[in-house]
Design an enzyme around this catalytic site. Structure first.
Site, short mmCIF file in Angstrom:
data_model
loop_
_atom_site.label_atom_id
_atom_site.label_comp_id
_atom_site.label_asym_id
_atom_site.label_seq_id
_atom_site.Cartn_x
_atom_site.Cartn_y
_atom_site.Cartn_z
N SER A 114 0.84 -1.20 0.00
CA SER A 114 0.00 0.00 0.00
C SER A 114 0.88 1.25 0.00
O SER A 114 1.73 1.40 -0.86
CB SER A 114 -0.97 -0.05 1.19
OG SER A 114 -2.03 0.85 1.03
N ASP A 116 -5.63 -4.24 -2.43
CA ASP A 116 -4.65 -3.88 -1.41
C ASP A 116 -3.91 -5.10 -0.86
O ASP A 116 -4.51 -6.05 -0.38
CB ASP A 116 -5.39 -3.16 -0.27
CG ASP A 116 -4.46 -2.33 0.61
OD1 ASP A 116 -3.36 -2.81 0.94
OD2 ASP A 116 -4.84 -1.19 0.95
#
Length: 256
Positions: free
Chosen positions: A45, A157
């Site tokens: 991320s 993610d």
């Protein structure tokens, strides 16, 4: 706890944490000043974004300048679809603007970016291919951002699979692994809107897995970021300073 010497080669795992990721810049600055050599780097991320910027330029001050200049509007836009409320396509432009249209395998420092296959829940470690796309995939919070398709895989993610990506560094045979978990000591406040409700819920689900995963690191740094929130980029300079201070606090006693 493993000890360190000046000049030691280390693998650095940079975890996710939205705006808290600015603390990673301070971590890098402290590691440089302690004369440790980052020879392998991985990120999830926001950690993927910082890791990629550093892996190509190997210049902490340049990464700091970029971090101080960034805002949410630079990397997100409204794009309602059946898969998400927003798009992070601007991340691609942002990455290309700062390091060029480059591939992961061309980085100066061997780089791994963590994403998650939303069809299976399995981790996908990106070590080749376009950096901008990989960072976009690693940063796609499910339900908020539209997934990114790479090699026919629908990716979101990387935090779902491994928020602090230690395992890629193990696979890369990193000699000493230092992991940075931004969430371990973070305080979650009362949400102010739907996005914050989703983000809080998302991060609560990650904590138990992250505690188990980071046990595989040689050194785990959990900076005390309880006084910061995840959303306001006005905190960037303070977060950088905190990451720097906390890294010195953790690592200085380990230096021989």
């Amino acid at each position: 706890m493993k000890t360190l010497k000046k000049g030691n080669a280390v693998g650095l795992a940079l975890g996710g944490g939205a705006v808290l990721g600015a603390a990673h810049v301070g971590v890098l600055k402290a590691i440089e000043e302690l004369d440790l050599q980052v020879k392998w780097i991985s990120g999830t991320s926001i950690g993927a974004m910082v890791a990629a910027l550093y892996a190509f330029d190997n210049n902490c001050e340049k990464v700091k300048d970029i971090a101080l200049d960034i805002s949410w509007k630079d990397i997100t836009s409204l794009s309602i679809s059946k898969f998400g409320l927003m798009s992070n396509n601007k991340i691609a432009h942002f990455m290309k603007q700062n390091i060029g249209n480059v591939n992961i395998e061309d980085a100066k420092i061997p780089l791994a970016i963590m994403a998650t296959n939303i069809a299976t829940g399995e981790k996908v470690v990106l070590k080749k291919g376009n950096v901008a796309q990989a960072v976009m995939a690693s940063s796609c919070i499910p339900g908020i951002f539209n997934p990114i398709t790479i090699d026919d895989l629908m990716l979101v993610d990387g935090a779902i699979a491994e928020n602090v990506p230690v395992s890629p560094l193990q696979e890369m045979k990193a000699e000493t692994i230092i992991a940075i978990d931004l969430n371990a000591r973070h305080l979650y406040g009362k949400p102010g809107n739907m996005i914050e409700v989703l983000q809080n819920s998302f991060h609560f689900t990650l904590e138990t897995a992250a505690r188990l995963q980071t046990q595989q690191a040689d050194i785990l740094i959990t900076p005390d970021l309880g006084s910061f929130d995840r959303y306001h980029t006005s905190q960037t300079e303070s977060l950088i300073a905190k990451g720097y201070q906390e890294t010195f606090r953790y690592l200085t006693p380990l230096m021989e």
